[in-house]
Design a protein around this motif. Sequence first.
Motif, PDB file in Angstrom:
ATOM      1  N   UNK A  61       9.685   6.378   8.107  1.00  0.00           N
ATOM      2  CA  UNK A  61       8.489   7.782   8.676  1.00  0.00           C
ATOM      3  C   UNK A  61       7.546   6.756   9.789  1.00  0.00           C
ATOM      4  N   UNK A  62       7.332   5.615   9.463  1.00  0.00           N
ATOM      5  CA  UNK A  62       5.527   5.247  10.044  1.00  0.00           C
ATOM      6  C   UNK A  62       5.454   4.486  11.008  1.00  0.00           C
ATOM      7  N   UNK A  63       7.502   3.950  11.234  1.00  0.00           N
ATOM      8  CA  UNK A  63       7.166   3.624  12.782  1.00  0.00           C
ATOM      9  C   UNK A  63       7.678   4.581  14.030  1.00  0.00           C
ATOM     10  N   UNK A  64       7.979   5.821  12.796  1.00  0.00           N
ATOM     11  CA  UNK A  64       8.301   6.766  14.097  1.00  0.00           C
ATOM     12  C   UNK A  64       7.170   7.950  14.410  1.00  0.00           C
ATOM     13  N   UNK A  65       6.187   7.350  13.386  1.00  0.00           N
ATOM     14  CA  UNK A  65       5.108   8.238  14.220  1.00  0.00           C
ATOM     15  C   UNK A  65       4.043   7.563  14.884  1.00  0.00           C
TER      16      UNK A  65
END
Length: 140
Positions: free
Chosen positions: A76-80
């Motif tokens: 989730x964090x790298x996608x954001x």
Amino acid sequence: MVNSRWGLIIPPAATPTGVFLLRQYMPTIPDELIEQGRIDGAGEFRIFLRIVVPLCKAPLAVLTIFSVLWRWNDFLWPLIISQSQDHYTLPVALAQFANEQVVPFNYILAMSVVSMLLVILIFLIMQRKIMQGIAATGLK
């Protein structure tokens, strides 16, 4: 920090789990070792570097394994944070493959194997430190 490697590294670096793990281990270090350092004339920082940190190799190895595993599999964090494909991590890139019209399973399987290799390598390197920390009693 959006769309940069530092945005992927810095915010998730300090985890509450790591602080809790190290805090729970630190009271098990015998006070006699710290007092001996003070008697020898060492300052607090030198006591920390020369006595406490070497005794904390086992929990630091466990924390390293956990951190690498969590950050490597983070989705989730790298996608954001990553807005261009140049900064995508392997889980995000794998998800991008699954969204295509024709799913290239051979590429997905190859990327899955590559994504597991780093975690296995880190575990094999840190396993020695964990075993040494278990074998050592703290008093030498």
